[in-house]
Scaffold this motif. Structure first.
Motif, PDB file in Angstrom:
ATOM      1  N   PRO A 157      30.101  44.032  44.291  1.00 46.68           N
ATOM      2  CA  PRO A 157      30.978  44.421  45.401  1.00 46.68           C
ATOM      3  C   PRO A 157      32.422  43.966  45.277  1.00 46.68           C
ATOM      4  CG  PRO A 157      28.856  43.735  46.253  1.00 46.68           C
ATOM      5  CD  PRO A 157      28.830  43.456  44.782  1.00 46.68           C
ATOM      6  N   LYS A 158      32.664  42.713  44.869  1.00 48.49           N
ATOM      7  CA  LYS A 158      34.045  42.230  44.812  1.00 48.49           C
ATOM      8  C   LYS A 158      34.862  43.010  43.781  1.00 48.49           C
ATOM      9  CE  LYS A 158      34.449  38.738  47.740  1.00 48.49           C
ATOM     10  NZ  LYS A 158      33.846  37.461  47.391  1.00 48.49           N
ATOM     11  N   GLU A 159      34.273  43.313  42.645  1.00 46.48           N
ATOM     12  CA  GLU A 159      34.980  44.088  41.624  1.00 46.48           C
ATOM     13  C   GLU A 159      35.304  45.479  42.153  1.00 46.48           C
ATOM     14  OE1 GLU A 159      33.034  44.170  37.822  1.00 46.48           O
ATOM     15  OE2 GLU A 159      32.335  42.119  38.047  1.00 46.48           O
ATOM     16  N   LEU A 162      38.077  45.395  44.786  1.00 47.09           N
ATOM     17  CA  LEU A 162      39.380  45.151  44.174  1.00 47.09           C
ATOM     18  C   LEU A 162      39.892  46.413  43.485  1.00 47.09           C
ATOM     19  CD1 LEU A 162      41.671  43.263  43.361  1.00 47.09           C
ATOM     20  CD2 LEU A 162      40.264  42.501  41.440  1.00 47.09           C
ATOM     21  N   LEU A 163      39.021  47.077  42.740  1.00 45.36           N
ATOM     22  CA  LEU A 163      39.408  48.315  42.071  1.00 45.36           C
ATOM     23  C   LEU A 163      39.822  49.374  43.082  1.00 45.36           C
ATOM     24  CD1 LEU A 163      39.606  50.142  39.563  1.00 45.36           C
ATOM     25  CD2 LEU A 163      37.152  50.611  39.819  1.00 45.36           C
ATOM     26  N   TYR A 164      39.039  49.509  44.163  1.00 48.07           N
ATOM     27  CA  TYR A 164      39.351  50.513  45.184  1.00 48.07           C
ATOM     28  C   TYR A 164      40.696  50.217  45.852  1.00 48.07           C
ATOM     29  CZ  TYR A 164      39.279  53.040  49.588  1.00 48.07           C
ATOM     30  OH  TYR A 164      39.623  53.833  50.659  1.00 48.07           O
ATOM     31  N   VAL A 195      41.273  36.281  40.718  1.00 47.64           N
ATOM     32  CA  VAL A 195      41.691  37.679  40.599  1.00 47.64           C
ATOM     33  C   VAL A 195      41.724  38.093  39.137  1.00 47.64           C
ATOM     34  CG1 VAL A 195      43.547  39.332  41.037  1.00 47.64           C
ATOM     35  CG2 VAL A 195      42.997  37.595  42.744  1.00 47.64           C
ATOM     36  N   ASP A 196      42.267  37.219  38.275  1.00 47.84           N
ATOM     37  CA  ASP A 196      42.346  37.542  36.849  1.00 47.84           C
ATOM     38  C   ASP A 196      40.960  37.791  36.259  1.00 47.84           C
ATOM     39  OD1 ASP A 196      45.069  37.072  37.074  1.00 47.84           O
ATOM     40  OD2 ASP A 196      44.908  35.003  36.397  1.00 47.84           O
ATOM     41  N   ILE A 202      36.598  44.218  35.343  1.00 45.89           N
ATOM     42  CA  ILE A 202      36.779  45.650  35.605  1.00 45.89           C
ATOM     43  C   ILE A 202      37.252  46.353  34.336  1.00 45.89           C
ATOM     44  CG2 ILE A 202      38.152  47.366  36.860  1.00 45.89           C
ATOM     45  CD1 ILE A 202      38.221  45.346  39.201  1.00 45.89           C
ATOM     46  N   ARG A 203      38.223  45.768  33.660  1.00 46.14           N
ATOM     47  CA  ARG A 203      38.754  46.383  32.439  1.00 46.14           C
ATOM     48  C   ARG A 203      37.702  46.496  31.347  1.00 46.14           C
ATOM     49  NH1 ARG A 203      44.486  43.027  32.397  1.00 46.14           N
ATOM     50  NH2 ARG A 203      45.785  44.629  33.401  1.00 46.14           N
TER      51      ARG A 203
END
Length: 227
Positions: A157-159, A162-164, A195-196, A202-203
């Motif tokens: 969920p957190k990823e 953040l992406l959204y 955050v990093d 995500i990347r």
């Protein structure tokens, strides 16, 4: 059976488990406690919780290994709760797939607030517009899914949030502090490298295209660049 209010607590300290259970059950959650590392994954599969509160220092198997095992079968949110407060330990936990990290001794009200924040994010949303569509990428917050070139991506969920958030504000530069406040939903006590770590994860799952991508703005933070 509906699992929306079930929380699994894994900690070898029975007093801490009892205290956490007491606070969460007052808020309407159903809890199950486990005190041995080897019992954690079987209990997770049997109990099917909506969230896991996981200690790191456990007999039989540590919390890092348990986190990895859970991530192999589920994206259920994990809050790590531990006496190990070094930045390295926090970053390692996040890189293994934890969604949050609290250091003992902790404030019960803060823990409850963090649990509530996660549970709210898991609640069904009626707003059908909560979707970002880009070439090769669809981020849908209504059902918490990410589709990349036609393939559904597994993303905690957190990823996903953040992406959204970045993608729904194209070309806007956000500081790490702003992203922590917006995604975590409270005054986050910890290192902004959180955050990093999430951007890195995500990347690793979604490679940028020629039309879009998460860009690092050195000395400031991040932006979702759309050309």
């Amino acid at each position: 059976m509906d699992n929306k209010t079930r929380i699994l607590i894994v900690d070898d300290d029975e007093n801490i488990c009892e205290l956490i259970s007491l606070y969460l059950e007052k808020e309407g959650y159903t809890t199950k406690t486990v005190h041995h590392g080897l019992d954690a994954l079987p209990a997770f599969k049997q109990f099917n919780p909506a969230l896991v509160i996981l200690d790191l220092m456990l007999p039989g198997k540590d919390g890092y290994d348990i986190c990895k095992e859970i991530r192999q079968v589920s994206d259920t949110p994990i809050i790590m709760l531990t006496a190990k407060g070094e930045t390295f330990d926090k970053i390692l936990g996040l890189e293994l797939g934890a969604d949050d990290y609290m250091v003992k001794p902790f404030d019960n009200k803060e823990l409850t607030a963090r649990v509530k924040a996660v549970m709210r994010r898991l609640s069904p949303k009626e707003d059908r517009s909560r979707q970002v569509t880009l070439p090769g990428l669809v981020i849908n917050m209504n059902n918490y899914t990410v589709t990349f070139h036609g393939e559904k991506m597994e993303m905690p969920p957190k990823e996903l949030e953040l992406l959204y958030y970045l993608a729904s504000n194209p070309n806007h530069v956000f500081t790490r502090e702003q992203l922590l406040d917006r995604i975590w939903g409270y005054e986050y006590i910890g290192d902004t490298r959180t955050v990093d770590v999430h951007v890195k994860r995500i990347r690793e799952k979604i490679s940028e295209s020629v039309e879009w991508g998460i860009k690092t703005v050195w000395g400031i933070g991040y932006k979702f660049e759309v050309k």
